[in-house]
Design a protein around this motif. Sequence first.
Motif, PDB file in Angstrom:
ATOM      1  N   TYR A  71       3.714 130.472 -45.444  1.00 34.64           N
ATOM      2  CA  TYR A  71       3.632 131.212 -46.718  1.00 34.64           C
ATOM      3  C   TYR A  71       2.475 130.770 -47.608  1.00 34.64           C
ATOM      4  O   TYR A  71       2.297 131.298 -48.696  1.00 34.64           O
ATOM      5  CB  TYR A  71       4.965 131.069 -47.475  1.00 34.64           C
ATOM      6  CG  TYR A  71       6.097 131.652 -46.681  1.00 34.64           C
ATOM      7  CD1 TYR A  71       6.297 133.017 -46.625  1.00 34.64           C
ATOM      8  CD2 TYR A  71       6.953 130.823 -45.948  1.00 34.64           C
ATOM      9  CE1 TYR A  71       7.320 133.563 -45.867  1.00 34.64           C
ATOM     10  CE2 TYR A  71       7.982 131.366 -45.188  1.00 34.64           C
ATOM     11  CZ  TYR A  71       8.150 132.730 -45.146  1.00 34.64           C
ATOM     12  OH  TYR A  71       9.166 133.272 -44.390  1.00 34.64           O
ATOM     13  N   TYR A  74       2.289 130.640 -51.431  1.00 35.64           N
ATOM     14  CA  TYR A  74       3.555 131.167 -51.943  1.00 35.64           C
ATOM     15  C   TYR A  74       4.754 130.352 -51.480  1.00 35.64           C
ATOM     16  O   TYR A  74       5.891 130.802 -51.602  1.00 35.64           O
ATOM     17  CB  TYR A  74       3.736 132.622 -51.519  1.00 35.64           C
ATOM     18  CG  TYR A  74       2.832 133.574 -52.254  1.00 35.64           C
ATOM     19  CD1 TYR A  74       3.145 134.002 -53.552  1.00 35.64           C
ATOM     20  CD2 TYR A  74       1.672 134.048 -51.669  1.00 35.64           C
ATOM     21  CE1 TYR A  74       2.320 134.885 -54.232  1.00 35.64           C
ATOM     22  CE2 TYR A  74       0.835 134.936 -52.344  1.00 35.64           C
ATOM     23  CZ  TYR A  74       1.167 135.345 -53.619  1.00 35.64           C
ATOM     24  OH  TYR A  74       0.348 136.215 -54.293  1.00 35.64           O
ATOM     25  N   GLY A  76       7.851 128.424 -51.524  1.00 35.49           N
ATOM     26  CA  GLY A  76       8.831 128.235 -52.587  1.00 35.49           C
ATOM     27  C   GLY A  76       8.737 129.237 -53.713  1.00 35.49           C
ATOM     28  O   GLY A  76       9.457 129.120 -54.707  1.00 35.49           O
ATOM     29  N   LYS A  77       7.886 130.228 -53.590  1.00 36.22           N
ATOM     30  CA  LYS A  77       7.684 131.225 -54.642  1.00 36.22           C
ATOM     31  C   LYS A  77       8.032 132.621 -54.114  1.00 36.22           C
ATOM     32  O   LYS A  77       7.194 133.503 -54.019  1.00 36.22           O
ATOM     33  CB  LYS A  77       6.242 131.196 -55.141  1.00 36.22           C
ATOM     34  CG  LYS A  77       5.802 129.854 -55.696  1.00 36.22           C
ATOM     35  CD  LYS A  77       4.333 129.868 -56.092  1.00 36.22           C
ATOM     36  CE  LYS A  77       3.872 128.518 -56.615  1.00 36.22           C
ATOM     37  NZ  LYS A  77       2.417 128.527 -56.954  1.00 36.22           N
ATOM     38  N   ALA A  78       9.292 132.797 -53.775  1.00 33.80           N
ATOM     39  CA  ALA A  78       9.717 134.048 -53.154  1.00 33.80           C
ATOM     40  C   ALA A  78       9.520 135.254 -54.067  1.00 33.80           C
ATOM     41  O   ALA A  78       9.084 136.319 -53.624  1.00 33.80           O
ATOM     42  CB  ALA A  78      11.180 133.945 -52.729  1.00 33.80           C
ATOM     43  N   LYS A  79       9.849 135.104 -55.344  1.00 28.84           N
ATOM     44  CA  LYS A  79       9.734 136.238 -56.275  1.00 28.84           C
ATOM     45  C   LYS A  79       8.284 136.679 -56.436  1.00 28.84           C
ATOM     46  O   LYS A  79       7.980 137.881 -56.453  1.00 28.84           O
ATOM     47  CB  LYS A  79      10.327 135.884 -57.634  1.00 28.84           C
ATOM     48  CG  LYS A  79      11.836 135.715 -57.621  1.00 28.84           C
ATOM     49  CD  LYS A  79      12.376 135.393 -59.005  1.00 28.84           C
ATOM     50  CE  LYS A  79      13.893 135.234 -58.984  1.00 28.84           C
ATOM     51  NZ  LYS A  79      14.421 134.887 -60.331  1.00 28.84           N
ATOM     52  N   SER A 101      15.301 125.027 -40.052  1.00 28.30           N
ATOM     53  CA  SER A 101      15.667 125.876 -41.183  1.00 28.30           C
ATOM     54  C   SER A 101      17.119 126.343 -41.103  1.00 28.30           C
ATOM     55  O   SER A 101      17.665 126.833 -42.100  1.00 28.30           O
ATOM     56  CB  SER A 101      14.750 127.098 -41.237  1.00 28.30           C
ATOM     57  OG  SER A 101      13.404 126.705 -41.401  1.00 28.30           O
ATOM     58  N   LYS A 109      19.133 127.474 -48.282  1.00 32.48           N
ATOM     59  CA  LYS A 109      17.820 127.641 -48.901  1.00 32.48           C
ATOM     60  C   LYS A 109      17.006 128.712 -48.173  1.00 32.48           C
ATOM     61  O   LYS A 109      16.315 129.525 -48.797  1.00 32.48           O
ATOM     62  CB  LYS A 109      17.066 126.309 -48.886  1.00 32.48           C
ATOM     63  CG  LYS A 109      17.713 125.214 -49.721  1.00 32.48           C
ATOM     64  CD  LYS A 109      16.950 123.906 -49.587  1.00 32.48           C
ATOM     65  CE  LYS A 109      17.627 122.787 -50.359  1.00 32.48           C
ATOM     66  NZ  LYS A 109      16.918 121.482 -50.191  1.00 32.48           N
ATOM     67  N   THR A 110      17.105 128.693 -46.853  1.00 34.41           N
ATOM     68  CA  THR A 110      16.393 129.681 -46.040  1.00 34.41           C
ATOM     69  C   THR A 110      16.898 131.081 -46.346  1.00 34.41           C
ATOM     70  O   THR A 110      16.107 132.035 -46.495  1.00 34.41           O
ATOM     71  CB  THR A 110      16.583 129.371 -44.540  1.00 34.41           C
ATOM     72  OG1 THR A 110      16.042 128.078 -44.254  1.00 34.41           O
ATOM     73  CG2 THR A 110      15.898 130.406 -43.663  1.00 34.41           C
ATOM     74  N   GLU A 112      18.430 132.197 -49.092  1.00 29.38           N
ATOM     75  CA  GLU A 112      18.090 132.621 -50.455  1.00 29.38           C
ATOM     76  C   GLU A 112      16.627 133.052 -50.560  1.00 29.38           C
ATOM     77  O   GLU A 112      16.311 134.067 -51.179  1.00 29.38           O
ATOM     78  CB  GLU A 112      18.386 131.481 -51.435  1.00 29.38           C
ATOM     79  CG  GLU A 112      19.884 131.219 -51.592  1.00 29.38           C
ATOM     80  CD  GLU A 112      20.180 129.978 -52.416  1.00 29.38           C
ATOM     81  OE1 GLU A 112      19.202 129.306 -52.849  1.00 29.38           O
ATOM     82  OE2 GLU A 112      21.372 129.673 -52.625  1.00 29.38           O
ATOM     83  N   PHE A 113      15.736 132.280 -49.958  1.00 25.81           N
ATOM     84  CA  PHE A 113      14.313 132.603 -50.008  1.00 25.81           C
ATOM     85  C   PHE A 113      14.037 133.960 -49.358  1.00 25.81           C
ATOM     86  O   PHE A 113      13.334 134.806 -49.917  1.00 25.81           O
ATOM     87  CB  PHE A 113      13.512 131.503 -49.298  1.00 25.81           C
ATOM     88  CG  PHE A 113      12.018 131.670 -49.378  1.00 25.81           C
ATOM     89  CD1 PHE A 113      11.309 131.178 -50.453  1.00 25.81           C
ATOM     90  CD2 PHE A 113      11.317 132.315 -48.369  1.00 25.81           C
ATOM     91  CE1 PHE A 113       9.925 131.323 -50.534  1.00 25.81           C
ATOM     92  CE2 PHE A 113       9.944 132.473 -48.430  1.00 25.81           C
ATOM     93  CZ  PHE A 113       9.246 131.975 -49.520  1.00 25.81           C
ATOM     94  N   HIS A 114      14.627 134.183 -48.185  1.00 23.48           N
ATOM     95  CA  HIS A 114      14.318 135.406 -47.437  1.00 23.48           C
ATOM     96  C   HIS A 114      15.086 136.625 -47.938  1.00 23.48           C
ATOM     97  O   HIS A 114      14.651 137.764 -47.733  1.00 23.48           O
ATOM     98  CB  HIS A 114      14.530 135.155 -45.945  1.00 23.48           C
ATOM     99  CG  HIS A 114      13.526 134.188 -45.384  1.00 23.48           C
ATOM    100  ND1 HIS A 114      13.770 132.845 -45.286  1.00 23.48           N
ATOM    101  CD2 HIS A 114      12.249 134.388 -44.955  1.00 23.48           C
ATOM    102  CE1 HIS A 114      12.701 132.239 -44.797  1.00 23.48           C
ATOM    103  NE2 HIS A 114      11.768 133.153 -44.596  1.00 23.48           N
TER     104      HIS A 114
END
Length: 285
Positions: A71, A74, A76-79, A101, A109-110, A112-114
């Motif tokens: 990423y 980005y 940790g910056k999913a939004k 993961s 965490k995986t 939520e990010f995706h």
Amino acid sequence: MLKTNRRQFVQTTALAAAALSVAPQVLGAARKKLPIALQLYSVRQDCAKDFDAALERVAKMGFEGVEFAGYHNYGGKAKELRKRLDDLGLKVAATHIGTGSFRGENLQKTIEFHQVLGCKFLIVPGDGDFTNPDKCKALADLFNETAAKLKPLNMYCGYHNHTAEFKKFGETTFWDFFATNTSKDVVLQQDCGWTAAAKLDPVAMMKKYPGRMKSTHFKPTVVGNEPGKKAFIGQDSVDWKAVIAACIEFGGTEWITLEQEAYPDGKSPMEATEISFKALKEMVG
């Protein structure tokens, strides 16, 4: 005349009814158009240099989605990443991530990010345990457990093949062992180019494991030293039209993902990717 017309009418009606009773799936498959994504590993140098610019160029080529292999800025910056993708009109076809993961607290965490990205396919592109006789069963169990947790969220985990997965394992192969020891909810992301490189038939693989190739890789591949062949879609060794038909009829494929790992004729990664994409898009229709 009336009797003849009635007979013809009855025959025609019967034939039409029979056709409708057996053909809906075939007709639906014929009309289905699969979206095309790019595995960003294809243009990894461009991504490393300027990820935003690389995404923009991929969008301008006409890809409908991307599959991640990291990423970059980005992380940790999913939004923020989701907004960038939305602005470019790109969807997330899948992501390539490590097996770690899925373990312990990392899984939540995986997820939520995706979820923010709108990514439903979490694919592992390689794990040494896959071809380890002493660890392959435990790996399959991990994928089963992960798939069960992801299913209520309409998400999937899966595994991506190269050629090593087709090595013999007793009376079977490691690929077949994994497939038969995992549930139908575990995606078998077939890389058809690597399958062909292993001198196996990608179409036969889809028929063998129907519905499990929801995400499928199209890697242009020249098998052996075939004269005149180049690693561009439509110029290589793989019958991609047959693969597309199999994706629709057998694979349950939701995304075709182009992965361009060779760059013939001195083309840059972006140039080679665009050549293959144009040919693939024409085939898909």
